[in-house]
Write a protein that holds these residues in place. Structure first.
Motif, PDB file in Angstrom:
ATOM      1  N   TYR A  78      57.874  61.659  44.750  1.00 16.96           N
ATOM      2  CA  TYR A  78      57.606  60.711  43.674  1.00 16.96           C
ATOM      3  C   TYR A  78      56.174  60.229  43.805  1.00 16.96           C
ATOM      4  O   TYR A  78      55.768  59.804  44.891  1.00 16.96           O
ATOM      5  CB  TYR A  78      58.529  59.486  43.759  1.00 16.96           C
ATOM      6  N   LYS A  79      55.421  60.280  42.719  1.00 18.29           N
ATOM      7  CA  LYS A  79      54.047  59.762  42.723  1.00 18.29           C
ATOM      8  C   LYS A  79      53.248  60.329  43.907  1.00 18.29           C
ATOM      9  O   LYS A  79      52.556  59.600  44.600  1.00 18.29           O
ATOM     10  CB  LYS A  79      54.039  58.237  42.778  1.00 18.29           C
ATOM     11  N   ALA A  80      53.400  61.621  44.156  1.00 18.83           N
ATOM     12  CA  ALA A  80      52.669  62.342  45.208  1.00 18.83           C
ATOM     13  C   ALA A  80      52.970  61.830  46.608  1.00 18.83           C
ATOM     14  O   ALA A  80      52.136  61.887  47.501  1.00 18.83           O
ATOM     15  CB  ALA A  80      51.168  62.328  44.938  1.00 18.83           C
ATOM     16  N   SER A  81      54.195  61.328  46.812  1.00 17.29           N
ATOM     17  CA  SER A  81      54.586  60.854  48.131  1.00 17.29           C
ATOM     18  C   SER A  81      56.095  61.009  48.296  1.00 17.29           C
ATOM     19  O   SER A  81      56.795  61.406  47.368  1.00 17.29           O
ATOM     20  CB  SER A  81      54.189  59.380  48.309  1.00 17.29           C
ATOM     21  N   TYR A  82      56.576  60.686  49.486  1.00 14.44           N
ATOM     22  CA  TYR A  82      58.015  60.716  49.716  1.00 14.44           C
ATOM     23  C   TYR A  82      58.640  59.470  49.095  1.00 14.44           C
ATOM     24  O   TYR A  82      57.955  58.527  48.724  1.00 14.44           O
ATOM     25  CB  TYR A  82      58.335  60.855  51.199  1.00 14.44           C
ATOM     26  N   SER A  83      59.958  59.461  48.970  1.00 19.01           N
ATOM     27  CA  SER A  83      60.634  58.395  48.231  1.00 19.01           C
ATOM     28  C   SER A  83      60.519  57.034  48.923  1.00 19.01           C
ATOM     29  O   SER A  83      60.501  56.932  50.145  1.00 19.01           O
ATOM     30  CB  SER A  83      62.109  58.741  48.029  1.00 19.01           C
ATOM     31  N   GLY A  84      60.478  55.994  48.109  1.00 16.36           N
ATOM     32  CA  GLY A  84      60.470  54.626  48.623  1.00 16.36           C
ATOM     33  C   GLY A  84      61.752  54.308  49.364  1.00 16.36           C
ATOM     34  O   GLY A  84      61.756  53.518  50.313  1.00 16.36           O
ATOM     35  N   LEU A  85      62.854  54.939  48.952  1.00 18.79           N
ATOM     36  CA  LEU A  85      64.124  54.738  49.633  1.00 18.79           C
ATOM     37  C   LEU A  85      64.039  55.233  51.075  1.00 18.79           C
ATOM     38  O   LEU A  85      64.452  54.539  52.012  1.00 18.79           O
ATOM     39  CB  LEU A  85      65.235  55.471  48.877  1.00 18.79           C
ATOM     40  N   LEU A  86      63.462  56.418  51.268  1.00 18.31           N
ATOM     41  CA  LEU A  86      63.283  56.928  52.627  1.00 18.31           C
ATOM     42  C   LEU A  86      62.321  56.038  53.398  1.00 18.31           C
ATOM     43  O   LEU A  86      62.552  55.728  54.568  1.00 18.31           O
ATOM     44  CB  LEU A  86      62.776  58.373  52.599  1.00 18.31           C
ATOM     45  N   LYS A  87      61.252  55.593  52.758  1.00 19.71           N
ATOM     46  CA  LYS A  87      60.285  54.701  53.410  1.00 19.71           C
ATOM     47  C   LYS A  87      60.969  53.428  53.895  1.00 19.71           C
ATOM     48  O   LYS A  87      60.737  52.985  55.021  1.00 19.71           O
ATOM     49  CB  LYS A  87      59.157  54.352  52.437  1.00 19.71           C
ATOM     50  N   SER A  88      61.819  52.848  53.061  1.00 20.52           N
ATOM     51  CA  SER A  88      62.530  51.623  53.459  1.00 20.52           C
ATOM     52  C   SER A  88      63.350  51.855  54.724  1.00 20.52           C
ATOM     53  O   SER A  88      63.404  50.995  55.602  1.00 20.52           O
ATOM     54  CB  SER A  88      63.442  51.143  52.331  1.00 20.52           C
ATOM     55  N   PHE A  89      63.993  53.025  54.813  1.00 27.38           N
ATOM     56  CA  PHE A  89      64.790  53.315  56.003  1.00 27.38           C
ATOM     57  C   PHE A  89      63.902  53.576  57.226  1.00 27.38           C
ATOM     58  O   PHE A  89      64.156  53.036  58.303  1.00 27.38           O
ATOM     59  CB  PHE A  89      65.731  54.500  55.764  1.00 27.38           C
TER      60      PHE A  89
END
Length: 186
Positions: A78-89
């Protein structure tokens, strides 16, 4: 027997990324690995976003990461990056949460324009979490994944390279050098 935790970071219930994660889990299980699949979207949102590591589901997920010998990170782009959901974890993990582990970073996306996102966005996080070995990242085009009646098929242009990456990861779990996997001696 080595244990592997597949972590899917897609918010969608019909995610091709999650299905690829399950496909990898099945392949590793068939190779004799003990495999679990954590779908981050199933964790309680309040606890995840509030970084409540004492919440039972979050504590259980973090314990699963700690217990695993290897981790597969599967994320949509998403938006040239990994998902915010994964980032939150990943933000909930301790500083060296991947210490001693082999890690396979994998992303899916609609265009090869995003192929470097995995190496410029996700791989640095994997290294900062202390992974023993991060195998070759893999980017899979959405159009190369077909789902019919809950069965997944991967286009041959991606199927062969995906098999190679899974094999590299499987060997990394046993501490076999990457060059040996590719048919060269170390």
């Amino acid at each position: 027997m080595s244990s592997v935790l597949v972590i899917s970071g897609s918010p969608s219930r019909t995610s091709k990324t999650e299905r690829i994660g399950e496909h990898i889990a099945q392949r590793l299980a068939a190779a004799g690995r003990s495999v679990d699949h954590l779908r981050v979207r199933t964790l309680p949102a309040d606890a995840l976003l509030g970084a409540d590591t004492r919440a039972p589901a979050i504590a259980e997920a973090l314990a699963a990461v700690a217990a695993a010998d290897g981790v597969v990170l599967a994320t949509p782009t998403y938006k040239a990056s990994y998902s915010g959901l994964l980032k939150s974890f990943l933000d909930l993990l301790p500083q060296f949460g991947f210490a001693g582990k082999a890690v396979l970073p994998l992303a899916t996306g609609g265009s090869i324009a995003h192929v470097l996102a995995i190496d410029y966005a996700l791989r640095p996080v994997v290294h900062s979490l202390g992974a023993r070995h991060a195998v070759q990242s893999f980017f899979l085009l959405d159009k190369h994944v077909t789902v019919v009646d809950d069965e997944i098929s991967v286009h041959p242009d991606s199927g062969g390279p995906l098999t190679d990456v899974i094999e590299q990861f499987d060997k990394a779990l046993d501490g076999i050098p990457h060059s040996t996997v590719l048919g060269r001696s170390a």
